[in-house]
Design an enzyme around this catalytic site. Sequence first.
Site: not given
Length: 348
Positions: A226, A264, A266
């Site tokens: 991340s 992930s 973001e």
Amino acid sequence: MTPGPTNGIVDVPGVRVGHVTVWHDEPAVARTGVTAIVPDALDALFDSPIAAGTAVLNGAGEFTNSITIAEWGLIETPIILTNTMAVGRGYDGVVQAMLAAHPGIGRDDVIIPAVGECDDSFLNDARVLSVTAQDTVDAIAGSTTDAVVEGSVGAGSGMTCLGYKGGIGTASRVVLDGRFTLGVLALTNFGADEQLVVDGVPIGRLLPVPEVNPGQTLRDQPGEGSCYVVIATDAPLSHAQCVRVARRAGLGLARCGSVAHHWSGEIFCAFSTTHRGPRLDTETIVTRREVAGNRLNEMFAATVEATEEAVLNSLFVADTVAGVDGHRALGLPHDRVLDLLRSHGRLP
């Protein structure tokens, strides 16, 4: 674009950053911590929250208070970054710090802390909850306007980025005829080594793949994680403008090689320290000035540049770290990277 005096988020007037690093080998391996971004004095944040907005490129992560930010367009607490399973400890610590700072909290109104996380369990033993609420209190209390310490510190202690050791990175840009500053702080924990791009050069594909442990190379390590990006400015941005600025952080990550993997998170937050609203004033109709639409392009460009640099700074500062179960995250090989940049005409 021109950086601020420290090339960090603290170049925005009033913004402070504090770290608490939790690092030990016994009774369990801890490579973790807390990083606090404090936009103003805690009592002032409660009395007069600041304009903020969030954006999500890929949502495999958590950022508490983001629903309220989307609804009100305001943020009322420091922003805490920590590891995934310590979000509750971060939340509790903000509540403790805010209660101590303002007698009206819990009576006049309650607060909803802003806490974001990245998974550091590759290097940190996540089953042992090493971060405490007091660590968050201490990170806030120790926040300062001094140049931000980067790399393997605070929340960045156990993070990896683009195959190498990542962590905390920051950068800033002077904007709008030198009248204002925009600063970025990134917690970097994403991507595989072959994705790494520096100034347009595919560094990750040009570097030899090193052996991390006997029989194990970088390509055997996880490539998903991340990245949290916090953007601060003293330019008077409205909530809607903060959202638009926050969204541009994704372009800065893309310049470094991010493709926002499935696993992930973001997640980005932007705030303006000078665009504020009174919490409980029911008498005043507040009128605000904000940046003209055509000048937002400069804010967007500054966000992309500073985000890209913050990611690279996190990589260039962090050294090799060994963690739980013998895992190792290698520091970026600086000399080789610089040689490649020179050979591609990026450096003299």
